[in-house]
Design a protein around this motif. Structure first.
Motif, mmCIF file in Angstrom:
data_model
loop_
_atom_site.group_PDB
_atom_site.id
_atom_site.type_symbol
_atom_site.label_atom_id
_atom_site.label_comp_id
_atom_site.label_asym_id
_atom_site.label_seq_id
_atom_site.Cartn_x
_atom_site.Cartn_y
_atom_site.Cartn_z
ATOM 1 N N MET A 1 0.916 -1.349 0.115
ATOM 2 C CA MET A 1 0.086 0.180 0.112
ATOM 3 C C MET A 1 0.961 1.329 -0.070
ATOM 4 S SD MET A 1 -2.785 1.220 2.823
ATOM 5 C CE MET A 1 -1.438 1.873 4.069
ATOM 6 N N HIS A 2 0.605 2.128 -0.777
ATOM 7 C CA HIS A 2 1.062 3.342 -0.954
ATOM 8 C C HIS A 2 0.807 4.412 0.164
ATOM 9 C CE1 HIS A 2 3.485 3.339 -4.567
ATOM 10 N NE2 HIS A 2 2.593 2.737 -5.194
ATOM 11 N N ARG A 3 1.832 4.844 0.868
ATOM 12 C CA ARG A 3 1.400 5.900 1.891
ATOM 13 C C ARG A 3 1.378 7.154 1.096
ATOM 14 N NH1 ARG A 3 1.391 5.151 7.215
ATOM 15 N NH2 ARG A 3 2.156 3.037 7.890
ATOM 16 N N ALA A 4 0.728 8.149 1.534
ATOM 17 C CA ALA A 4 0.598 9.623 1.017
ATOM 18 C C ALA A 4 1.780 10.344 0.934
ATOM 19 C CB ALA A 4 -0.575 10.403 1.420
ATOM 20 N N VAL A 5 2.695 10.351 -0.297
ATOM 21 C CA VAL A 5 3.795 11.238 -0.337
ATOM 22 C C VAL A 5 3.369 12.757 -0.327
ATOM 23 C CG1 VAL A 5 5.745 11.946 -1.829
ATOM 24 C CG2 VAL A 5 5.097 9.426 -1.168
ATOM 25 N N TYR A 6 2.066 13.209 -0.976
ATOM 26 C CA TYR A 6 1.482 14.352 -1.294
ATOM 27 C C TYR A 6 0.290 14.387 -0.339
ATOM 28 C CZ TYR A 6 4.572 14.710 -5.422
ATOM 29 O OH TYR A 6 5.604 14.699 -6.168
ATOM 30 N N SER A 7 0.085 15.158 0.626
ATOM 31 C CA SER A 7 -1.050 15.374 1.437
ATOM 32 C C SER A 7 -1.218 16.669 2.209
ATOM 33 C CB SER A 7 -1.037 14.396 2.394
ATOM 34 O OG SER A 7 -1.753 14.475 3.630
ATOM 35 N N SER A 8 -2.202 17.321 2.100
ATOM 36 C CA SER A 8 -2.182 18.563 2.824
ATOM 37 C C SER A 8 -2.443 18.438 4.110
ATOM 38 C CB SER A 8 -3.844 19.172 2.155
ATOM 39 O OG SER A 8 -3.494 19.527 0.837
ATOM 40 N N LEU A 9 -2.384 17.387 4.866
ATOM 41 C CA LEU A 9 -2.629 17.178 6.205
ATOM 42 C C LEU A 9 -1.327 16.805 7.040
ATOM 43 C CD1 LEU A 9 -5.683 14.563 6.115
ATOM 44 C CD2 LEU A 9 -5.616 16.958 6.400
ATOM 45 N N LYS A 10 -0.313 16.805 6.208
ATOM 46 C CA LYS A 10 1.357 16.796 6.828
ATOM 47 C C LYS A 10 1.381 17.436 8.184
ATOM 48 C CE LYS A 10 3.540 15.234 2.552
ATOM 49 N NZ LYS A 10 4.615 15.727 1.811
ATOM 50 N N VAL A 11 0.927 18.797 7.854
ATOM 51 C CA VAL A 11 1.181 19.676 9.298
ATOM 52 C C VAL A 11 0.423 19.280 10.475
ATOM 53 C CG1 VAL A 11 -0.869 21.186 8.718
ATOM 54 C CG2 VAL A 11 0.974 22.272 9.672
ATOM 55 N N PHE A 12 -0.430 18.490 10.283
ATOM 56 C CA PHE A 12 -1.088 18.098 11.595
ATOM 57 C C PHE A 12 -0.425 17.021 12.417
ATOM 58 C CE2 PHE A 12 -4.504 20.122 8.843
ATOM 59 C CZ PHE A 12 -4.992 20.868 9.778
ATOM 60 N N HIS A 13 0.764 16.592 11.755
ATOM 61 C CA HIS A 13 1.631 15.831 12.402
ATOM 62 C C HIS A 13 2.721 16.350 12.916
ATOM 63 C CE1 HIS A 13 0.089 11.764 10.700
ATOM 64 N NE2 HIS A 13 -0.118 12.491 9.560
ATOM 65 N N HIS A 14 2.668 17.926 13.258
ATOM 66 C CA HIS A 14 3.549 18.657 13.836
ATOM 67 C C HIS A 14 2.802 19.397 15.046
ATOM 68 C CE1 HIS A 14 6.771 17.687 11.027
ATOM 69 N NE2 HIS A 14 5.773 17.728 10.202
#
Length: 354
Positions: A1-14
């Motif tokens: 399964m591919h994890r999302a390389v492109y995502s608008s939600l990355k910031v919510f992991h910070h």
């Protein structure tokens, strides 16, 4: 399964940066785009920095580059400030920057994640080995579907197309965990050929292909109107590209168009505090959509350190006063800002009602 390389939600992991945003605290950016040189070995007709009618790049001088000592100073500051990622891009072609190899090594040693946008012509030899060893990802911009179309779009010899594909294939075989991707700017000429190009890129070792529209106007309707005559063809080809997907290859479909006019946006631009641009002219800009423009220029680090400029009162005041409704052009951060503003505007008394 591919994890999302492109995502608008990355910031919510910070969460630390989100808490700072919610509290109105000025902190270091998460991500910095470094434009180390404006020199380029290609002359792409669609390059937004050199295209007439776009304000992007209006103040750019093509011979500018960040001096070696200044780059070393910038790297020191980024590490000390807890910047988490750096993307090298243009301006020009970042792999032509003479001190890129040592800069990559220093950033990696400091724990900063690295990405590189390149035309791939110089993706070979010791520099390719350094990228494979230090970078999280490298993305090659490639829009022509054969030797003739590639040469026509970029004003390079027809032999360049196969050389770039060979560079990609060799890079994909190097040891390391770097993800190799490709970026295709969709226009009227290549729209009927997207699936064939995607197949070539998959064969060359790309893990994904990102498809985006050619931006021809700062007005969203202008770009959408330009694409209208061939958008159905492009969308049909993107559907055919999907048939190439498997557990090692993905299509990233960004072939869509903004509908807002700028005036409809939220006045606050949270991404302005999370991502900034340091350019070859020694200036710091609000974002990649305002690089090399007077409207996007936050200040200069030619005669001062980046960390001193970023944490200064004048930078804080500049960011506080910025109104995203005045941009009046394509906004690469529009989707992310919509999510962040929704998060920031949520009534804290009602957070438990998920």
């Amino acid at each position: 399964m591919h994890r999302a390389v492109y995502s608008s939600l990355k910031v919510f992991h910070h969460p630390d940066r989100l808490q700072a945003l919610a509290a109105g605290r000025h902190v270091a950016p998460l991500h910095v785009r470094l434009k180390p040189t404006n020199v380029c070995n290609h002359d792409c007709y669609f390059c937004a920095y050199r295209r007439d009618g776009l304000s992007l790049g209006s103040t750019m001088q093509v011979r500018d580059r960040i001096p070696r000592d200044k780059m070393r100073e910038i790297v020191e500051d980024l590490i000390a400030m807890d910047v988490r990622a750096v993307t090298f891009s243009g301006g020009g072609e970042p792999l032509l920057y003479p001190w890129l190899g040592e800069t990559l090594e220093s950033l990696a040693a400091g724990g900063i994640a690295i990405g590189v946008l390149t035309n791939g012509a110089q993706l070979r030899g010791r520099l390719a080995e350094a990228l494979a060893r230090t970078a999280a990802w490298v993305r090659v911009s490639i829009d022509g579907w054969d030797a003739a179309s590639y040469a026509r779009n970029r004003n390079v010899p027809e032999s360049s197309f196969e050389k770039v594909l060979a560079n990609m294939a060799a890079f994909a075989r190097l040891p390391g965990s770097c993800t190799l991707g490709a970026s295709v700017i969709v226009d009227a000429e290549n729209a009927p050929h997207l699936s064939g190009l995607a197949a070539r890129l998959k064969a060359a070792g790309a893990a994904h292909v990102k498809l985006s529209p050619c931006i021809v106007s700062e007005d969203a309707a202008g770009t959408a109107g330009h694409h209208a005559p061939f958008a159905d063809t492009a969308l049909a080809e993107i559907g055919r590209c999907r048939a190439l997907e498997d557990d090692r290859f993905a299509i990233v479909d960004h072939y869509h168009f903004e509908t807002d006019t700028g005036a409809e946006r939220h006045p606050r631009c949270p991404m302005l505090r999370l991502l900034t641009v340091i350019a070859a002219d020694g200036a710091v800009y609000a974002c990649q959509d305002k690089a090399y423009t007077e409207a996007g220029r936050i200040g200069s680090i030619v005669d001062r350190r980046f960390r001193d400029l970023w944490h200064s009162d004048e930078t804080q005041a500049w960011i506080d006063a910025f109104d995203a409704r005045t941009c009046g052009h394509h906004c690469v951060a529009a989707g992310k800002n919509a999510l962040l503003n929704d998060f920031l505007d949520t009534d804290r008394a009602h957070l438990a009602f998920v």
